[in-house]
Design an enzyme around this catalytic site. Structure first.
Site, short mmCIF file in Angstrom:
data_model
loop_
_atom_site.label_atom_id
_atom_site.label_comp_id
_atom_site.label_asym_id
_atom_site.label_seq_id
_atom_site.Cartn_x
_atom_site.Cartn_y
_atom_site.Cartn_z
N ASP A 44 -66.62 -8.79 70.18
CA ASP A 44 -66.73 -8.71 68.72
C ASP A 44 -68.01 -8.01 68.30
O ASP A 44 -68.92 -7.79 69.11
CB ASP A 44 -66.68 -10.10 68.10
CG ASP A 44 -67.81 -11.01 68.62
OD1 ASP A 44 -68.05 -11.01 69.84
OD2 ASP A 44 -68.46 -11.69 67.82
N GLU A 49 -68.83 -14.04 69.96
CA GLU A 49 -70.23 -14.34 70.27
C GLU A 49 -71.13 -14.23 69.04
O GLU A 49 -72.10 -14.97 68.90
CB GLU A 49 -70.74 -13.38 71.36
CG GLU A 49 -72.11 -13.72 71.92
CD GLU A 49 -73.27 -13.03 71.20
OE1 GLU A 49 -74.43 -13.34 71.51
OE2 GLU A 49 -72.99 -12.19 70.30
#
Length: 380
Positions: free
Chosen positions: A73, A138
């Site tokens: 991400d 994350e």
């Protein structure tokens, strides 16, 4: 694999929109890429288009397992019109590849996948196992890493490389990261009679005064130094002529190994209890994110193996260093605090999350080489 093919992989990943989500598309891209080179891959989808990925290579003759991990991400792009190069273009200008996530950390993610591919294609399968772990989320709450940790993805690792951007420097320790919210409760009334109410904002201001000296007596960590802390969001009141009965603030603290997350929470709770018992205000604490610090002795053999690989392959001078950011390693070492961990990746940590974020092709290619060198040296 040709250089142009390697760069194309990085561009492809940048062009997939994974702002705080949509990792499933990246996971399936990597699955197709790795599978096309005969590498077994498992994709674990969960939630709304979220997914983790695990792949392994190695003969298993050596019982040890070396982990490589990266997140799929990215953070958001709040002002895309301020970018000189479109944030999801992967545009190349000279040695630079631009785009959200180019530094943090699709370059590291791509380099880890390509290192596995090139080792296999060259017939250099390690005697043990190399496990590639690609995580979801994350940047916001680490749901992917927590899911993997519960599944035991890191339980049998003997060492771990995190591919965050470091400019080739080998990071052997990083701070934790704790986000918290303090809510102050008061009593609402008309502002013409403030004595009839309790202004919740003043309760927060009392906390702000205490917070300035909250960690003055905290012992400095041998690697990470002082506990860093900041109040970053403050909200209170809805109408100018009404005393607010609630107000909130948010803060971020960077715990260290010597003054860890538990000690930080205890200090926050003690402060709120003091305010609650000595003032008319009632304050409540909510911990929103709780990442632990990591630290591996810089003399550790794995740290030295990683430093040697970096020095051999990066075009710039590299060194052992620490950072105050946090990574998925905080989760993977939750029940494995002794696990040797290094953070090593492409261009500077300071390029992450910035407008016109970029990585350089030269650093990206060097990172692939360094990762392969770490594998060879670890199992030699």
């Amino acid at each position: 694999m040709e250089t142009s093919e390697k760069v194309k992989v990085l561009q492809d990943l940048i062009q997939i929109h994974t702002v705080n989500g949509n990792e499933a598309e990246v996971a399936h891209y990597l699955q197709k890429l790795l599978s096309s080179h005969g590498i077994e891959v498992k994709v674990d989808e969960f939630g709304d288009r979220r997914a983790n990925l695990i792949a392994e290579i190695g003969t298993g003759e050596d019982s040890r397992i070396l982990g490589f991990t990266g997140h799929q991400d990215t953070v958001a792009v709040p002002n895309p019109d301020r970018w000189q190069y479109p944030p999801f273009s992967g545009e190349i200008v000279g040695d630079r590849v631009y785009g959200r996530g180019s530094a943090d950390m699709k370059s590291g993610l791509a380099a880890q996948a390509l290192a596995l591919i090139e080792l296999k294609e060259a017939g250099q399968l390690p005697a043990g196992k190399v496990r590639f772990i690609a995580t979801a989320g994350e940047e916001l709450g680490t749901p992917g890493a927590y899911r993997l940790e519960k599944q035991g993805a890191a339980a049998d690792l003997d060492a771990l490389v995190v591919g965050e951007p470091t400019g080739g420097n080998v990071i052997f320790a990083h701070s934790g990261s704790m986000n918290y919210r303090v809510t102050s409760f008061g009593k609402s009334c008309h502002s013409s009679h403030p004595d009839q109410g309790i202004n919740a904002i003043e309760g927060l201001l009392k906390f702000v005064e205490e917070e300035k000296h909250l960690f003055d007596d905290a012992k400095d960590d041998q690697y990470l130094g002082k506990v860093q802390h900041s109040i970053t969001i403050f909200n209170g009141g809805d109408q100018v002529n009404t005393i607010p009965d609630s107000a909130t603030l948010h803060g971020n603290i960077r715990p260290t190994a010597v003054f860890n997350n538990e000690k930080v929470i205890d200090r926050l709770q003690d402060t709120l209890e003091y305010i609650n018992h000595t003032t008319p205000f009632q304050l409540e604490l909510k911990v929103i994110q709780d990442f632990y610090p990591i630290a591996t002795d810089p003399a550790n053999q794995f740290v030295q193996i990683s430093l040697d690989a970096a020095q051999r392959n990066y075009p710039n001078d590299v060194k052992l260093d620490i950072i105050n950011g946090a990574t998925d390693a905080s989760v993977f070492t939750l029940h494995r605090p002794e696990l040797p961990v290094v953070v090593l990746g492409c261009d500077s940590w300071n390029a992450a999350h910035q407008t016109d974020e970029f990585t350089t092709i030269s650093s990206y290619l060097a990172t692939i080489k360094a990762y392969k060198q770490i594998v060879r040296n670890f199992f030699s």
